[in-house]
Design an enzyme around this catalytic site. Structure first.
Site, PDB file in Angstrom:
ATOM      1  N   ASP A   1       0.143   5.404  -1.543  1.00 19.03           N
ATOM      2  CA  ASP A   1       1.393   4.654  -1.713  1.00 19.03           C
ATOM      3  C   ASP A   1       1.201   3.256  -2.289  1.00 19.03           C
ATOM      4  OD1 ASP A   1       0.153   3.572   0.513  1.00 19.03           O
ATOM      5  OD2 ASP A   1       2.012   3.233   1.600  1.00 19.03           O
ATOM      6  N   GLU A   2       0.042   2.964  -2.840  1.00 21.25           N
ATOM      7  CA  GLU A   2      -0.205   1.592  -3.272  1.00 21.25           C
ATOM      8  C   GLU A   2      -1.270   1.561  -4.364  1.00 21.25           C
ATOM      9  OE1 GLU A   2      -0.467  -2.634  -0.905  1.00 21.25           O
ATOM     10  OE2 GLU A   2      -1.352  -0.852   0.015  1.00 21.25           O
TER      11      GLU A   2
END
Length: 350
Positions: A94-95
């Protein structure tokens, strides 16, 4: 991404929208992998035990993680990144860091690029993202948390010094809870306090991390965005709903984890020479046992090694978790031409 796992569950199941959701864990045990913003208002956080989370938020809804779904959406989001730059360094599903100094859309404004990427993620994937923009990775990561959820922030070079001096020490990316408490014990509560200590003192007190702390509070972070980060291990693990007692329970549980690892091996084509068995006991202590082969072992030899490692020494307590991992991977050799990787010495890597 904003509360990525929980947001995916809410998107896929509209009945969960606006409700406190925990991905992972349950009322009795297990650990929360992610919490929706509605759950966070009650103090529910990732890495919190399900039992404590349920006490904090009695109406909390637990859902099982669906990592294949999260990966699918993560890759779709990553494809959007690659429309703007090939310099993409994923930190997790997610990053990611993006270097847009030179970019494919010839836009001189990183701020406008971030806005456009976030808009596309919302329209094409259906999720909200936040962004941080600055002249190095540390400051960009720090900025990404300022206006969450669904926002972005910029730290310009001329703003960095004043911003960092006011920043609470626990907000510094790379300074975990344990280190933050140690710093507070000697009077370091924010960036200004940290800046008063010499490099010699910080190195003596915090080891090799001292140089990192000395630099980041001055806005210095020389690590480049590394698009070719080499995987160091491949693993699968499971936390059990009830502690396992005895070989008749351990072996089937391990074989189930082995089948998942085998599936990941087949999908990735990765081979590893070192097999590691991870054991977490009822009291949360973790032990590991490893065996290294001269050649890359076939699947049957990996399975046999897992059993050998289990029987190497009698287990002392009921087992809460088993994990099987491979390291010394073939891809480390294949990617050695990329040169030495520059790593940030983080206390709590994601």
């Amino acid at each position: 991404m904003d509360a990525f796992y929980a947001s995916v569950e809410q998107m896929d199941n509209p009945d969960l929208i606006g409700k406190p959701v925990a991905v992972g864990g349950n009322l009795e045990r297990g650990v929360v992998a992610a919490a929706s913003y509605e759950a966070r208002k009650f103090g529910v956080r990732s890495a919190m035990s399900g039992k404590i989370a349920a006490l904090k938020c009695p109406q909390l809804i637990f859902v099982k993680p669906r990592f294949e779904r999260y990966k699918e959406l993560s890759y779709r989001i990553r494809d959007i990144f690659y429309d703007y730059t090939d310099l993409v360094e994923p930190l997790s599903l997610d990053e990611a860091f993006l270097d847009v100094t030179e970019n494919k859309v010839n836009n001189p404004s990183a701020t406008l690029i971030a806005q456009e990427i976030r808009k596309r993620i919302r329209e094409e994937v259906g999720l909200n993202a936040s962004a941080g923009i600055s002249y190095n990775k540390f400051l960009a990561k720090t900025a990404s948390d300022i206006n969450k959820p669904n926002g972005q922030a910029v730290i310009l070079p001329k703003q960095a010094e004043a911003f960092l001096e006011k920043l609470p020490i626990e907000k510094f990316f790379g300074i975990g809870k344990v280190t933050a408490e140690k710093m507070k014990e000697i009077g370091i509560h924010n960036g200004y306090d940290l800046k008063q200590y010499s490099l010699q003192y910080l190195t003596k007190r915090f080891g090799k991390s001292g140089l990192h702390f000395y630099n980041i509070v001055r806005g210095i972070h020389l690590s480049e965005v590394q698009p070719n980060r080499v995987r160091k291990s491949l693993s699968a693990e499971n936390t059990f709903e009830k502690d396992l007692m005895g070989r008749e329970q351990w072996i089937p549980a391990l074989m189930e984890i082995f089948e998942e690892l085998k599936r990941r091996i087949e999908k990735s084509g990765i081979k590893g020479r070192t097999v590691t068995l991870k054991i977490k006991y009822r009291d949360f202590t973790i032990h590991t046992r490893s065996k290294t082969f001269e050649q890359y072992p076939e699947e049957e030899k990996i399975r046999q090694a897992v059993i050998e490692l289990l029987e190497q020494e009698e287990l002392s307590l009921p087992v809460r978790l088993f994990g099987i991992g491979l390291s010394n991977l073939n891809i480390e050799i294949e990617h050695s031409h990329f040169g030495k990787q520059l790593w940030i010495d983080f206390e709590n890597p994601k």
